[in-house]
Design a protein around this motif. Structure first.
Motif, PDB file in Angstrom:
ATOM      1  N   ASP A  17       9.397  -0.561  -5.828  1.00  0.00           N
ATOM      2  CA  ASP A  17      10.092  -0.568  -7.128  1.00  0.00           C
ATOM      3  C   ASP A  17       9.233   0.024  -8.240  1.00  0.00           C
ATOM      4  OD1 ASP A  17      12.202  -1.779  -5.878  1.00  0.00           O
ATOM      5  OD2 ASP A  17      11.604  -3.810  -6.470  1.00  0.00           O
ATOM      6  N   GLY A  18       8.544   1.116  -7.946  1.00  0.00           N
ATOM      7  CA  GLY A  18       7.746   1.797  -8.971  1.00  0.00           C
ATOM      8  C   GLY A  18       6.365   1.216  -9.183  1.00  0.00           C
ATOM      9  N   VAL A  19       6.049   0.161  -8.425  1.00  0.00           N
ATOM     10  CA  VAL A  19       4.741  -0.495  -8.596  1.00  0.00           C
ATOM     11  C   VAL A  19       3.906  -0.278  -7.339  1.00  0.00           C
ATOM     12  CG1 VAL A  19       3.565  -2.709  -8.957  1.00  0.00           C
ATOM     13  CG2 VAL A  19       5.752  -2.246 -10.091  1.00  0.00           C
ATOM     14  N   CYS A  20       2.636   0.088  -7.529  1.00  0.00           N
ATOM     15  CA  CYS A  20       1.749   0.297  -6.390  1.00  0.00           C
ATOM     16  C   CYS A  20       1.402  -1.048  -5.757  1.00  0.00           C
ATOM     17  CB  CYS A  20       0.469   0.996  -6.847  1.00  0.00           C
ATOM     18  SG  CYS A  20      -0.577   1.456  -5.468  1.00  0.00           S
ATOM     19  N   ARG A  21       1.435  -1.080  -4.424  1.00  0.00           N
ATOM     20  CA  ARG A  21       1.087  -2.328  -3.724  1.00  0.00           C
ATOM     21  C   ARG A  21      -0.230  -2.218  -2.975  1.00  0.00           C
ATOM     22  NH1 ARG A  21       2.555  -5.742  -6.729  1.00  0.00           N
ATOM     23  NH2 ARG A  21       4.754  -5.802  -7.211  1.00  0.00           N
ATOM     24  N   GLY A  22      -0.988  -1.112  -3.205  1.00  0.00           N
ATOM     25  CA  GLY A  22      -2.319  -0.995  -2.630  1.00  0.00           C
ATOM     26  C   GLY A  22      -2.419   0.079  -1.564  1.00  0.00           C
ATOM     27  N   VAL A  23      -3.643   0.234  -1.055  1.00  0.00           N
ATOM     28  CA  VAL A  23      -3.974   1.260  -0.059  1.00  0.00           C
ATOM     29  C   VAL A  23      -4.308   0.548   1.249  1.00  0.00           C
ATOM     30  CG1 VAL A  23      -5.512   3.203   0.466  1.00  0.00           C
ATOM     31  CG2 VAL A  23      -4.930   2.693  -1.919  1.00  0.00           C
ATOM     32  N   PHE A  24      -3.772   1.071   2.356  1.00  0.00           N
ATOM     33  CA  PHE A  24      -3.920   0.406   3.656  1.00  0.00           C
ATOM     34  C   PHE A  24      -4.248   1.427   4.745  1.00  0.00           C
ATOM     35  CE2 PHE A  24      -0.707  -1.584   0.959  1.00  0.00           C
ATOM     36  CZ  PHE A  24      -1.158  -2.890   0.880  1.00  0.00           C
ATOM     37  N   ASP A  25      -4.762   0.906   5.887  1.00  0.00           N
ATOM     38  CA  ASP A  25      -4.978   1.780   7.051  1.00  0.00           C
ATOM     39  C   ASP A  25      -3.652   2.104   7.737  1.00  0.00           C
ATOM     40  OD1 ASP A  25      -7.732   2.004   6.890  1.00  0.00           O
ATOM     41  OD2 ASP A  25      -8.018   0.043   7.850  1.00  0.00           O
ATOM     42  N   ALA A  26      -2.764   1.117   7.746  1.00  0.00           N
ATOM     43  CA  ALA A  26      -1.447   1.288   8.374  1.00  0.00           C
ATOM     44  C   ALA A  26      -0.444   0.524   7.518  1.00  0.00           C
ATOM     45  CB  ALA A  26      -1.471   0.726   9.787  1.00  0.00           C
ATOM     46  N   VAL A  27       0.835   0.802   7.706  1.00  0.00           N
ATOM     47  CA  VAL A  27       1.854   0.135   6.883  1.00  0.00           C
ATOM     48  C   VAL A  27       1.856  -1.363   7.206  1.00  0.00           C
ATOM     49  CG1 VAL A  27       4.306   0.016   6.315  1.00  0.00           C
ATOM     50  CG2 VAL A  27       3.281   2.219   6.896  1.00  0.00           C
ATOM     51  N   PRO A  28       1.606  -2.233   6.215  1.00  0.00           N
ATOM     52  CA  PRO A  28       1.617  -3.673   6.478  1.00  0.00           C
ATOM     53  C   PRO A  28       3.016  -4.141   6.912  1.00  0.00           C
ATOM     54  CG  PRO A  28       0.661  -3.190   4.323  1.00  0.00           C
ATOM     55  CD  PRO A  28       1.288  -1.925   4.820  1.00  0.00           C
ATOM     56  N   GLU A  29       3.027  -5.204   7.691  1.00  0.00           N
ATOM     57  CA  GLU A  29       4.273  -5.751   8.237  1.00  0.00           C
ATOM     58  C   GLU A  29       5.350  -5.932   7.148  1.00  0.00           C
ATOM     59  OE1 GLU A  29       4.726  -6.076  11.432  1.00  0.00           O
ATOM     60  OE2 GLU A  29       6.793  -6.748  11.007  1.00  0.00           O
ATOM     61  N   ARG A  30       4.913  -6.444   5.986  1.00  0.00           N
ATOM     62  CA  ARG A  30       5.912  -6.759   4.950  1.00  0.00           C
ATOM     63  C   ARG A  30       6.553  -5.515   4.331  1.00  0.00           C
ATOM     64  NH1 ARG A  30       1.011  -7.235   2.170  1.00  0.00           N
ATOM     65  NH2 ARG A  30       1.027  -6.669  -0.038  1.00  0.00           N
ATOM     66  N   PHE A  31       5.938  -4.336   4.595  1.00  0.00           N
ATOM     67  CA  PHE A  31       6.533  -3.093   4.085  1.00  0.00           C
ATOM     68  C   PHE A  31       7.084  -2.228   5.219  1.00  0.00           C
ATOM     69  CE2 PHE A  31       3.150  -3.982   0.828  1.00  0.00           C
ATOM     70  CZ  PHE A  31       4.030  -4.423  -0.154  1.00  0.00           C
ATOM     71  N   ALA A  32       7.256  -2.842   6.388  1.00  0.00           N
ATOM     72  CA  ALA A  32       7.665  -2.082   7.581  1.00  0.00           C
ATOM     73  C   ALA A  32       9.018  -1.401   7.390  1.00  0.00           C
ATOM     74  CB  ALA A  32       7.698  -3.008   8.795  1.00  0.00           C
ATOM     75  N   HIS A  33       9.842  -1.937   6.480  1.00  0.00           N
ATOM     76  CA  HIS A  33      11.176  -1.369   6.264  1.00  0.00           C
ATOM     77  C   HIS A  33      11.141  -0.096   5.407  1.00  0.00           C
ATOM     78  CE1 HIS A  33      10.183  -3.895   2.832  1.00  0.00           C
ATOM     79  NE2 HIS A  33      11.071  -3.220   2.144  1.00  0.00           N
ATOM     80  N   LEU A  34      10.011   0.204   4.792  1.00  0.00           N
ATOM     81  CA  LEU A  34       9.968   1.342   3.857  1.00  0.00           C
ATOM     82  C   LEU A  34       9.887   2.684   4.581  1.00  0.00           C
ATOM     83  CD1 LEU A  34       7.480   0.113   1.094  1.00  0.00           C
ATOM     84  CD2 LEU A  34       9.976  -0.039   1.139  1.00  0.00           C
ATOM     85  N   GLU A  35      10.481   3.694   3.943  1.00  0.00           N
ATOM     86  CA  GLU A  35      10.322   5.060   4.452  1.00  0.00           C
ATOM     87  C   GLU A  35       8.867   5.481   4.249  1.00  0.00           C
ATOM     88  OE1 GLU A  35      11.627   9.654   3.387  1.00  0.00           O
ATOM     89  OE2 GLU A  35      12.176   8.029   2.029  1.00  0.00           O
ATOM     90  N   VAL A  36       8.277   6.112   5.280  1.00  0.00           N
ATOM     91  CA  VAL A  36       6.908   6.638   5.142  1.00  0.00           C
ATOM     92  C   VAL A  36       6.992   8.155   5.014  1.00  0.00           C
ATOM     93  CG1 VAL A  36       4.625   6.845   6.187  1.00  0.00           C
ATOM     94  CG2 VAL A  36       5.966   4.747   6.523  1.00  0.00           C
ATOM     95  N   VAL A  37       6.531   8.670   3.877  1.00  0.00           N
ATOM     96  CA  VAL A  37       6.523  10.120   3.657  1.00  0.00           C
ATOM     97  C   VAL A  37       5.175  10.645   4.128  1.00  0.00           C
ATOM     98  CG1 VAL A  37       6.732  11.953   1.938  1.00  0.00           C
ATOM     99  CG2 VAL A  37       8.022   9.804   1.638  1.00  0.00           C
TER     100      VAL A  37
END
Ligand code: GUN
Ligand code: FE
Length: 426
Positions: free
Chosen positions: A32-52
């Motif tokens: 929603d326009g807010v950064c949630r941080g930098v990760f090695d892989a997509v965290p489980e809680r963001f698994a539903h997001l499109e990865v560009v």
């Protein structure tokens, strides 16, 4: 509602001065326009997001131009063989007179907004001219182009050509009020007004007084110029003998930090008392190295300001500055700091690339809020940079590629995506 997605690539940011963090083939999440941080892989809680997938490209926070003049872009790169006061009368003011013409303003500001959109800048603090209508046109164009900005109708009621001198403080203040009311009515989402006394020589005490009232009434930020050039500083000393130092001439009217979020461009000749007042009042410095070189103003002691903990960012100061590029502002800041160290103060270490990058992102971004870093909770302003057009005979680290991109000005052609507030602008 802003988009939610993740970007995959070489994610670079500077959460603290000098601390460059790079996650190669990493993930940065926007929710929603807010950064949630930098990760090695997509965290489980963001698994539903499109990865560009940005491949091998560099991903970094958008750059913040803390001080620029939109009307001056029309003569950018010309008229440089003067010092400040002559340059104003011979180069800057003659151009600004043209903005009484609505058609000219629309054409010139259209070019400026398009250039900002194409480059690395995601946020800017901008001077218009003293013309309220032309400045509103500039704001319409900024809103459309997608770059977030604070824009000021310039105030000047003395020491300017007749065409740019408002007939008295009353009229200037009334115009500023009309300008602010119009901005509020237009309902911009990424563009806002900022109270703009041009500088002390341009504003009578009566006008400063009224601008202080307007600032309080509308709770608006403030931008101006400070301690840029020796002749200018001496002139302010004559014009405002009751002020303890240049910045005090703003502070007496509530236009120098404290309750008002204030950014002052240049601060090349700030005295220790002025610097202390800026610290006490939380005033931001917009360090503008290109302009300081071109109109021979001097070198601001950026290292000293960093050490003291002053709020500071970088500005292009187009068109005392000769480039609209914040990449260029970063390398200019480093280069002038090396000359400062070499010729002026051997204890003032030159700025490093990670320090200058910090100033251009989180340093200047703090004027707008939580901006300029990929930390959790920061606004998602980002650029994706393709440097493949610059071949290398051997593999380069992401850190080398990032530094190279700035020195080689790859922002001219290499910006492939840009996000402001999580919204895709390019
Ligand atoms: N001081 C007052 N006006 C200006 C301006 O337009 N540019 C710069 N660099 N300094 C100023
Ligand atoms: Fe300026």
């Amino acid at each position: 509602m802003n988009a939610s997605f993740a970007l995959k690539g070489n994610v670079c940011h500077t959460p603290a001065p000098g601390r460059l963090e790079i996650r190669e083939r990493g993930i940065v999440v926007c929710e929603d326009g807010v950064c949630r941080g930098v990760f090695d892989a997509v965290p489980e809680r963001f698994a539903h997001l499109e990865v560009v997938d940005c491949g091998d490209r560099l991903i970094l926070p958008g750059l913040v131009d803390l001080h620029t003049h939109a009307p001056q872009y029309a003569f950018c790169g010309t008229g440089m063989d003067y010092e400040l006061m002559d340059w104003l009368y011979k180069v800057a003011f003659p151009e600004e007179i043209r903005y009484a013409d609505a058609a000219y303003a629309e054409k010139a500001y259209g070019i400026f907004a398009q250039k900002l959109k194409e480059g690395a800048t995601t946020r800017a603090v901008i001077f218009g001219t003293m013309h309220a209508d032309a400045t509103l046109t500039l704001m319409d164009l900024m809103e459309q182009c997608g770059v977030a900005s604070l824009v000021g109708k310039v105030n000047m009621d003395r020491y300017a050509p007749a065409e740019l001198t408002e007939p008295g403080a009353e009229q200037a203040a009334a115009d500023t009020r009309r300008f602010i009311e119009s901005c509020l009515k237009r309902g911009y989402v990424r563009t806002g007004p900022i109270v703009t006394p041009r500088f002390v020589p341009s504003c009578t005490d009566a006008l400063m007084e009224k601008l202080g009232e307007i600032r309080r009434e509308y709770d608006l930020p403030v931008q101006s110029h400070l301690s840029e050039n020796p002749d200018e500083v001496a002139f302010v000393g004559e014009l405002a003998p009751e002020a303890a130092f240049y910045g005090d001439a703003y502070d007496r009217f509530g236009l120098f930090g404290g309750d008002s979020r204030t950014v002052m461009a240049h601060c090349v000749y700030s005295t220790p008392e002025e610097v202390q007042r800026m610290l006490d009042n939380g005033v931001w410095v917009a360090h503008c190295p290109s302009s300081n070189m071109n109109i021979a103003s001097g070198i601001a002691p950026a290292r000293r300001y960093l050490e003291k903990g002053l709020h500071m960012g970088l500005g292009t100061d187009v068109s005392g500055g000769s480039s609209i590029s914040m990449f260029r502002a970063v390398t200019d800041a480093i280069q002038v700091s090396k000359m400062y160290w070499r010729y002026i103060d051997r204890d003032a270490k030159p700025l490093t690339f990670p320090e200058a990058l910090y100033l251009a992102t989180k340093g200047g971004g703090s004027f707008f809020g939580s901006i300029g870093s990929f930390e959790d909770g920061f606004v998602f302003d980002a650029i994706v940079l393709d440097d493949a057009a610059e071949p290398s005979p051997r593999p380069l680290s992401a850190a080398d590629r990032l530094e190279r991109a700035f020195y080689r000005e790859l922002d001219r052609t290499g910006i492939t995506m840009k996000f402001v507030d999580g919204i895709k602008v390019i």
